[in-house]
Each structure stands twice: as structure tokens, then as C-alpha cells.
Design a protein around this motif. Sequence first.
Motif, mmCIF file in Angstrom:
data_model
loop_
_atom_site.group_PDB
_atom_site.id
_atom_site.type_symbol
_atom_site.label_atom_id
_atom_site.label_comp_id
_atom_site.label_asym_id
_atom_site.label_seq_id
_atom_site.Cartn_x
_atom_site.Cartn_y
_atom_site.Cartn_z
ATOM 1 N N ALA A 78 0.837 -1.203 0.000
ATOM 2 C CA ALA A 78 0.000 0.000 0.000
ATOM 3 C C ALA A 78 0.870 1.251 0.000
ATOM 4 O O ALA A 78 0.551 2.243 -0.674
ATOM 5 C CB ALA A 78 -0.936 0.002 1.204
ATOM 6 N N VAL A 79 1.978 1.224 0.737
ATOM 7 C CA VAL A 79 2.888 2.370 0.778
ATOM 8 C C VAL A 79 3.501 2.598 -0.599
ATOM 9 O O VAL A 79 3.603 3.723 -1.071
ATOM 10 C CB VAL A 79 3.982 2.168 1.857
ATOM 11 C CG1 VAL A 79 5.042 3.262 1.770
ATOM 12 C CG2 VAL A 79 3.352 2.150 3.248
ATOM 13 N N ILE A 80 3.879 1.504 -1.264
ATOM 14 C CA ILE A 80 4.469 1.612 -2.602
ATOM 15 C C ILE A 80 3.467 2.214 -3.591
ATOM 16 O O ILE A 80 3.841 2.960 -4.487
ATOM 17 C CB ILE A 80 4.969 0.231 -3.086
ATOM 18 C CG1 ILE A 80 6.200 -0.159 -2.283
ATOM 19 C CG2 ILE A 80 5.271 0.234 -4.574
ATOM 20 C CD1 ILE A 80 6.652 -1.579 -2.482
ATOM 21 N N ARG A 81 2.188 1.906 -3.420
ATOM 22 C CA ARG A 81 1.154 2.404 -4.340
ATOM 23 C C ARG A 81 0.702 3.829 -4.050
ATOM 24 O O ARG A 81 -0.097 4.382 -4.802
ATOM 25 C CB ARG A 81 -0.056 1.458 -4.311
ATOM 26 C CG ARG A 81 0.189 0.122 -5.008
ATOM 27 C CD ARG A 81 -1.089 -0.670 -5.188
ATOM 28 N NE ARG A 81 -1.819 -0.899 -3.961
ATOM 29 C CZ ARG A 81 -1.656 -1.980 -3.158
ATOM 30 N NH1 ARG A 81 -0.807 -2.908 -3.477
ATOM 31 N NH2 ARG A 81 -2.372 -2.102 -2.067
ATOM 32 N N LEU A 82 1.182 4.425 -2.983
ATOM 33 C CA LEU A 82 0.797 5.802 -2.678
ATOM 34 C C LEU A 82 1.252 6.731 -3.808
ATOM 35 O O LEU A 82 2.301 6.507 -4.405
ATOM 36 C CB LEU A 82 1.440 6.268 -1.364
ATOM 37 C CG LEU A 82 0.856 5.699 -0.081
ATOM 38 C CD1 LEU A 82 1.734 6.076 1.108
ATOM 39 C CD2 LEU A 82 -0.567 6.185 0.121
ATOM 40 N N PRO A 83 0.498 7.770 -4.075
ATOM 41 C CA PRO A 83 0.931 8.741 -5.089
ATOM 42 C C PRO A 83 2.284 9.352 -4.695
ATOM 43 O O PRO A 83 2.589 9.506 -3.508
ATOM 44 C CB PRO A 83 -0.172 9.806 -5.067
ATOM 45 C CG PRO A 83 -1.312 9.187 -4.360
ATOM 46 C CD PRO A 83 -0.778 8.123 -3.465
ATOM 47 N N ASP A 84 3.073 9.696 -5.691
ATOM 48 C CA ASP A 84 4.385 10.290 -5.429
ATOM 49 C C ASP A 84 4.282 11.540 -4.563
ATOM 50 O O ASP A 84 5.184 11.820 -3.777
ATOM 51 C CB ASP A 84 5.092 10.638 -6.745
ATOM 52 C CG ASP A 84 5.582 9.400 -7.484
ATOM 53 O OD1 ASP A 84 5.638 8.305 -6.865
ATOM 54 O OD2 ASP A 84 5.907 9.524 -8.678
ATOM 55 N N THR A 85 3.201 12.294 -4.694
ATOM 56 C CA THR A 85 3.039 13.521 -3.896
ATOM 57 C C THR A 85 3.003 13.207 -2.403
ATOM 58 O O THR A 85 3.385 14.044 -1.595
ATOM 59 C CB THR A 85 1.762 14.285 -4.282
ATOM 60 O OG1 THR A 85 0.644 13.401 -4.181
ATOM 61 C CG2 THR A 85 1.869 14.859 -5.687
ATOM 62 N N ILE A 86 2.557 12.013 -2.047
ATOM 63 C CA ILE A 86 2.548 11.602 -0.646
ATOM 64 C C ILE A 86 3.862 10.903 -0.295
ATOM 65 O O ILE A 86 4.508 11.225 0.694
ATOM 66 C CB ILE A 86 1.344 10.699 -0.338
ATOM 67 C CG1 ILE A 86 0.041 11.486 -0.502
ATOM 68 C CG2 ILE A 86 1.445 10.119 1.082
ATOM 69 C CD1 ILE A 86 -1.219 10.665 -0.385
ATOM 70 N N ARG A 87 4.271 9.948 -1.108
ATOM 71 C CA ARG A 87 5.499 9.175 -0.845
ATOM 72 C C ARG A 87 6.725 10.084 -0.718
ATOM 73 O O ARG A 87 7.556 9.890 0.145
ATOM 74 C CB ARG A 87 5.764 8.171 -1.976
ATOM 75 C CG ARG A 87 4.817 6.999 -2.027
ATOM 76 C CD ARG A 87 5.158 6.042 -3.165
ATOM 77 N NE ARG A 87 6.567 5.728 -3.303
ATOM 78 C CZ ARG A 87 7.263 4.938 -2.474
ATOM 79 N NH1 ARG A 87 6.680 4.389 -1.450
ATOM 80 N NH2 ARG A 87 8.537 4.710 -2.696
ATOM 81 N N ASP A 88 6.849 11.057 -1.623
ATOM 82 C CA ASP A 88 8.045 11.887 -1.680
ATOM 83 C C ASP A 88 7.925 13.182 -0.882
ATOM 84 O O ASP A 88 8.771 14.079 -1.006
ATOM 85 C CB ASP A 88 8.376 12.222 -3.143
ATOM 86 C CG ASP A 88 8.711 10.985 -3.939
ATOM 87 O OD1 ASP A 88 9.140 9.983 -3.344
ATOM 88 O OD2 ASP A 88 8.521 11.008 -5.175
ATOM 89 N N ARG A 89 6.902 13.272 -0.093
ATOM 90 C CA ARG A 89 6.684 14.464 0.720
ATOM 91 C C ARG A 89 7.919 14.761 1.576
ATOM 92 O O ARG A 89 8.555 13.867 2.122
ATOM 93 C CB ARG A 89 5.480 14.197 1.611
ATOM 94 C CG ARG A 89 5.102 15.332 2.436
ATOM 95 C CD ARG A 89 3.901 14.978 3.274
ATOM 96 N NE ARG A 89 3.358 16.256 3.637
ATOM 97 C CZ ARG A 89 2.102 16.544 3.710
ATOM 98 N NH1 ARG A 89 1.209 15.633 3.468
ATOM 99 N NH2 ARG A 89 1.722 17.732 4.038
ATOM 100 N N THR A 90 8.240 16.023 1.707
ATOM 101 C CA THR A 90 9.410 16.457 2.473
ATOM 102 C C THR A 90 9.215 16.200 3.963
ATOM 103 O O THR A 90 8.138 16.420 4.514
ATOM 104 C CB THR A 90 9.645 17.966 2.252
ATOM 105 O OG1 THR A 90 9.826 18.191 0.853
ATOM 106 C CG2 THR A 90 10.839 18.467 3.009
#
Length: 191
Positions: free
Chosen positions: A63-75
Motif C-alpha cells: 500500500a505504501v508503494i502504491r501511494l501517489p508520489d506527492t505523498i510518498r516523496d513528501r518532504t
Amino acid sequence: MTYLEGQFLVAMPGMEDERFAESVILLVGHGEEGAMGLVVNQKLANLRFADILDELDLGDPDAVIRLPDTIRDRTVMRGGPVEKGRGFVLHSSDYHSGNTYKVTEDIGLTATLDVLRAMAFGPAPKASFFALGCCGWSPGQLEREIAENGWLTVPFTPELVFNTPVEKRYEKALESLHITRATLSSDAGHA
């Protein structure tokens, strides 16, 4: 004594503590017991929000891998030198848990895992800011630092924390006082 909770501190050019050079700090608490704040303009290098989710095991790895990049790569921000391993989320007032501390009418502070889950998987606050660590002052310490010309105070605006790029927050805070780096002097005047 006027307490400054919910306002920004902006480091003066003569700031002797290099950890706070050109920093902007939101005071989330200020009273007789001292003060607490979060630096809002210093990123932690090489750390993303997804790394925090993985380390805390806050969701199925798929589920973490499928998160949108805007969430995954958040600062992930460096909130300060105190309690560096503890996370703090500053967020809009539309999110509230039993552990949320109301900083102003517009923002709250939550330091529990439920807000991290909400930020990742919903329902997320409209606006949020995640930091590791915080800043702390003992009783009277912040007042002395302000009197010694270490800090300027700036009224809170959600735009500075949630809508201004991290690298522009120092200048934006100064602009709100109608000054720039060039016109800012570290010399204090006392009448």
C-alpha cells in the motif's frame, strides 16, 4: 507578559547558534513554563515521508508503494534539535483527534501515529507539515533571546507554512515585516 504562541520567530543575522541561522520557527506553545516551536524552513536531506511510514510500519508495504508520489516523496522537515526522533505534524484545523493540540483557530499540532496514517491513507488534513524534532526554551529564555535581538516576531499566516516553498520562507517572513535581508541589521537599538 505577552505570550507568542501561534507566531513565527525569525532569526536575526547575528544568531550565534548555527542550528538556527536564517531559521523561521512557529511557536506552538509559549507560557510561564517556557516555549516550544517547530523550524518550518529546514528540510531533512535524503528522507521522505514514505521512509517514515516504512520505518514505523504504518501500512502494508504494498500500500505504501502504491501511494501517489506527492505523498510518498513528501518532504520531512527538521523541526529542531530537541527530541530529534519524535515526529510532529502541524495541520489545518479540519483534522482533529483526541491528541490534537489547538495552536490557533487555523492550525493544530498532533504528535501521534494516527495523523501520519491519515496523511498517507486518508482522511488527510487539507494542509499539513511533518517534522522530526522540535525547539524548546526554558522559562524566560526566549524572552531574553528576543530582548538581546536574537529573534524578530512575525504574525502567523497559514500561507507561509503550507503554500510557500521551503527555501523561500525566510525571505517571505521578512517581507511580511516590509524588510529584506539587505535592510536587516543585527544591531539593536534600545530607547
